[in-house]
Design a protein around this motif. Structure first.
Motif, short mmCIF file in Angstrom:
data_model
loop_
_atom_site.label_atom_id
_atom_site.label_comp_id
_atom_site.label_asym_id
_atom_site.label_seq_id
_atom_site.Cartn_x
_atom_site.Cartn_y
_atom_site.Cartn_z
N ALA A 136 0.85 -1.20 0.00
CA ALA A 136 0.00 0.00 0.00
C ALA A 136 0.87 1.24 0.00
O ALA A 136 0.99 1.94 1.00
CB ALA A 136 -0.91 -0.03 1.22
N ILE A 137 1.47 1.53 -1.13
CA ILE A 137 2.40 2.66 -1.20
C ILE A 137 1.70 3.96 -1.59
O ILE A 137 2.10 5.05 -1.20
CB ILE A 137 3.57 2.32 -2.16
N ALA A 138 0.61 3.84 -2.36
CA ALA A 138 -0.15 5.03 -2.75
C ALA A 138 -1.43 5.07 -1.93
O ALA A 138 -2.07 4.04 -1.71
CB ALA A 138 -0.48 4.97 -4.23
N LYS A 139 -1.80 6.27 -1.49
CA LYS A 139 -3.01 6.41 -0.66
C LYS A 139 -4.26 6.21 -1.51
O LYS A 139 -4.39 6.78 -2.59
CB LYS A 139 -3.00 7.80 -0.03
N THR A 140 -5.19 5.39 -1.01
CA THR A 140 -6.44 5.16 -1.75
C THR A 140 -7.62 5.49 -0.85
O THR A 140 -7.47 5.61 0.36
CB THR A 140 -6.58 3.67 -2.17
N GLY A 141 -8.79 5.62 -1.44
CA GLY A 141 -9.97 5.90 -0.62
C GLY A 141 -11.20 5.94 -1.48
O GLY A 141 -11.11 6.24 -2.67
N ASN A 142 -12.34 5.66 -0.84
CA ASN A 142 -13.57 5.55 -1.61
C ASN A 142 -14.24 6.91 -1.85
O ASN A 142 -15.42 7.08 -1.60
CB ASN A 142 -14.52 4.59 -0.90
N GLU A 143 -13.49 7.88 -2.30
CA GLU A 143 -14.04 9.18 -2.69
C GLU A 143 -13.07 9.85 -3.64
O GLU A 143 -11.89 9.47 -3.68
CB GLU A 143 -14.28 10.06 -1.46
N PRO A 144 -13.56 10.81 -4.45
CA PRO A 144 -12.65 11.42 -5.43
C PRO A 144 -11.66 12.38 -4.78
O PRO A 144 -11.89 12.84 -3.66
CB PRO A 144 -13.61 12.17 -6.36
N ALA A 145 -10.57 12.66 -5.50
CA ALA A 145 -9.54 13.61 -5.08
C ALA A 145 -8.78 13.17 -3.84
O ALA A 145 -8.47 13.97 -2.97
CB ALA A 145 -10.12 15.01 -4.89
N ILE A 146 -8.50 11.88 -3.74
CA ILE A 146 -7.67 11.37 -2.65
C ILE A 146 -6.21 11.70 -2.97
O ILE A 146 -5.48 12.23 -2.13
CB ILE A 146 -7.86 9.84 -2.48
N THR A 147 -5.77 11.39 -4.18
CA THR A 147 -4.40 11.71 -4.58
C THR A 147 -4.36 13.18 -4.99
O THR A 147 -5.12 13.60 -5.86
CB THR A 147 -3.97 10.81 -5.77
N LYS A 148 -3.47 13.93 -4.36
CA LYS A 148 -3.43 15.37 -4.62
C LYS A 148 -2.22 15.79 -5.46
O LYS A 148 -2.17 16.88 -5.99
CB LYS A 148 -3.41 16.15 -3.30
N MET A 149 -1.19 14.94 -5.49
CA MET A 149 -0.02 15.28 -6.32
C MET A 149 0.61 14.03 -6.90
O MET A 149 0.36 12.91 -6.43
CB MET A 149 1.00 16.08 -5.51
N GLN A 150 1.43 14.23 -7.93
CA GLN A 150 2.07 13.08 -8.58
C GLN A 150 3.00 12.35 -7.60
O GLN A 150 3.62 12.97 -6.75
CB GLN A 150 2.91 13.55 -9.77
N GLN A 151 3.05 11.04 -7.74
CA GLN A 151 3.95 10.24 -6.89
C GLN A 151 4.65 9.22 -7.76
O GLN A 151 4.00 8.52 -8.55
CB GLN A 151 3.11 9.52 -5.81
N ARG A 152 5.99 9.15 -7.63
CA ARG A 152 6.76 8.22 -8.45
C ARG A 152 7.06 6.97 -7.63
O ARG A 152 7.51 7.05 -6.50
CB ARG A 152 8.07 8.90 -8.88
N ILE A 153 6.81 5.82 -8.20
CA ILE A 153 7.04 4.55 -7.51
C ILE A 153 7.91 3.66 -8.39
O ILE A 153 7.52 3.29 -9.50
CB ILE A 153 5.70 3.85 -7.18
N GLN A 154 9.11 3.36 -7.89
CA GLN A 154 10.03 2.51 -8.66
C GLN A 154 9.59 1.06 -8.45
O GLN A 154 9.69 0.53 -7.35
CB GLN A 154 11.46 2.74 -8.14
N LEU A 155 9.10 0.46 -9.52
CA LEU A 155 8.55 -0.90 -9.39
C LEU A 155 9.67 -1.92 -9.27
O LEU A 155 9.68 -2.77 -8.40
CB LEU A 155 7.69 -1.19 -10.62
N ASP A 156 10.61 -1.83 -10.18
CA ASP A 156 11.82 -2.68 -10.16
C ASP A 156 12.87 -1.95 -10.99
O ASP A 156 12.70 -0.77 -11.28
CB ASP A 156 11.51 -4.09 -10.69
N HIS A 157 13.91 -2.66 -11.39
CA HIS A 157 14.97 -1.95 -12.12
C HIS A 157 14.54 -1.54 -13.53
O HIS A 157 15.21 -0.75 -14.19
CB HIS A 157 16.24 -2.81 -12.18
#
Ligand code: GTP
Ligand code: MG
Length: 307
Positions: A136-157
Motif C-alpha cells: 500500500a504505497i499510494a493512498k487510496t480511498g472511496n471518494e474522489p480527489a484522494i491523490t493530490k499530487m504526482q507520486q513516483r514509484i520505482q517498481l523494479d529496475h
C-alpha cells in the motif's frame, strides 16, 4: 437537465503537469470505469496524451454488467481504440501482465521506462499501482480527489510508475454524463444534489435493470415511478425525518451507496448506441447555442450602426 460541474484547482494543475512531463513518460495507462466506459473517457486527457503509446484499462469490472462489458470491449476493438482490457482489483495477474506489455514496447531501453497512470477521479489509479507494487504505497480511498499530487514509484529496475490525481474536464457538455460520473463517485459529493443524482439513477434502473431493483427493494407496480420509488425505499429503509416524512437526501445517499458497492447488482450505466443519441442531442444544443450567440452579436452590430 442541470449540469454537474467540478473542476477544482488541483485538476488544472494536474492537467498542466501531465502536459509538462509528457516527454519523460514512455507509456500511459489510462483507466476507465467499466460501468461508464464513455463518460469516464476524458477527452481532455485524450487530447493531452496525443499519439503517445497508451494502454486503456477498464477497472471495476466486478461491479459492471458482464455482458455489457463484453459488448463494450468488442465496440472498442471495432472502433480501433488503443488496446482496452477489463479488470477488477482482484485480477492481480492480469494487471501484472499489463506492465510486462508496457515494458515490451521498449525492448532496447537500457534505462527504466516510466509508466504514468491517468484517469478520472476515484477510478482506481492508486489501487492499480498498489497492486503492481504489492504494497500500500499510494493512498487510496472511496471518494474522489484522494491523490493530490504526482507520486513516483520505482517498481523494479526496469519500470517506474507515476500515480496522478484524477482529472475531469472543465465542461461536461453531456448532462447525462455528468450524472453518471456523479452516480459512480467521480464527482465530489458537495458539487451535486444527492436527490437529483439518485432520481437520475432510479429512472435509468427502472428502464434497464427493473428486476434488480425489484429484488433489492420489493416494490409493486404502484411504485414504479422514480419519485414514488425513492419514497418507497425511504420508508422501507427507515430514512425518515421527524413527523414521518421521508428524508430525501438520506434515502438518495443510501441508494447511491447501494449502487456503488454493487449491492443492487452488477450494473453498467451506458451503452454505445445510447451515447450516440446523446451526442446528437449535445451537438444540437451546441448549434443552437452558437446560433443564439451569432444572433446576439448581429443585434449588437445593428444597434451600434443605428446609434
Ligand atoms: N469494486 C472495486 N473497487 C475498486 C476497484 N479498483 C479500485 N476500487 C476502489 O475504488 C476506490 C478508489 O480507488 P483509488 O485507487 O483511491 O482511486 P484513484 O483513481 O486513485 O482516486 P483519486 O486519487 O481520488 O483520483 C477505493 O475504495 C478502491 O478500493 C475495483 O476494481 N473494484
Ligand atoms: Mg489516487
Amino acid at each position: 437537465m442541470a449540469q454537474i460541474q467540478w473542476f477544482p484547482g488541483h485538476m488544472h494543475k494536474t492537467a498542466k503537469e501531465i502536459r509538462e512531463n509528457l516527454s519523460q513518460v514512455d507509456v500511459f495507462v489510462e483507466l476507465l470505469d467499466a460501468r461508464i466506459p464513455f463518460s469516464s473517457d476524458n477527452p481532455l486527457l485524450t487530447e493531452i496524451l496525443g499519439t503517445k503509446p497508451s494502454i486503456r484499462v477498464m477497472t471495476r469490472a466486478d461491479l459492471a454488467d458482464p455482458q455489457r462489458t463484453v459488448y463494450w470491449l468488442e465496440w472498442f476493438k471495432k472502433n480501433n481504440q488503443a488496446a482496452v482490457v477489463a479488470v477488477s482489483q482482484k485480477d492481480r495477474e492480469k494487471i501484472g501482465v499489463l506492465v510486462t506489455q508496457c515494458r515490451a514496447l521498449f525492448p532496447d531501453s537500457k534505462t527504466p521506462i516510466t509508466v504514468m497512470v491517468v484517469g478520472i477521479p476515484n477510478v482506481g489509479k492508486s489501487t492499480f499501482i498498489n497492486i503492481l507494487a504489492q504494497r500500500a504505497i499510494a493512498k487510496t480511498g472511496n471518494e474522489p480527489a484522494i491523490t493530490k499530487m504526482q507520486q513516483r514509484i520505482q517498481l523494479d529496475h526496469s519500470v517506474a510508475l507515476l500515480d496522478t490525481p484524477g482529472v475531469l474536464w472543465p465542461n461536461v457538455e453531456n448532462a447525462s454524463s455528468g450524472f453518471r460520473l456523479a452516480a459512480t463517485g467521480a464527482i465530489r459529493e458537495t458539487a451535486m444534489s444527492h436527490a437529483d443524482v439518485a432520481l437520475f439513477l432510479v429512472r435509468f434502473l427502472l428502464a434497464d435493470y427493473p428486476q434488480l431493483l425489484t429484488s433489492r427493494y420489493e416494490f409493486g407496480s404502484g411504485e414504479a415511478e422514480p419519485e414514488r420509488l425513492l419514497e418507497h425505499i425511504g420508508r422501507l429503509r427507515g430514512c425518515l425525518k421527524a413527523g414521518g416524512k421521508v428524508d430525501t437526501d438520506r434515502v438518495s445517499r443510501l441508494l447511491l451507496n447501494d449502487f456503488r458497492s454493487g449491492s443492487i447488482g452488477r450494473i453498467t450505466l451506458e451503452m454505445p448506441e445510447m451515447i450516440l443519441v446523446e451526442q446528437q442531442e449535445v451537438e444540437k444544443l451546441r448549434e443552437e447555442k452558437a446560433a443564439k450567440k451569432a444572433a446576439r452579436k448581429q443585434g449588437w452590430k445593428d444597434r451600434s450602426r443605428n446609434d
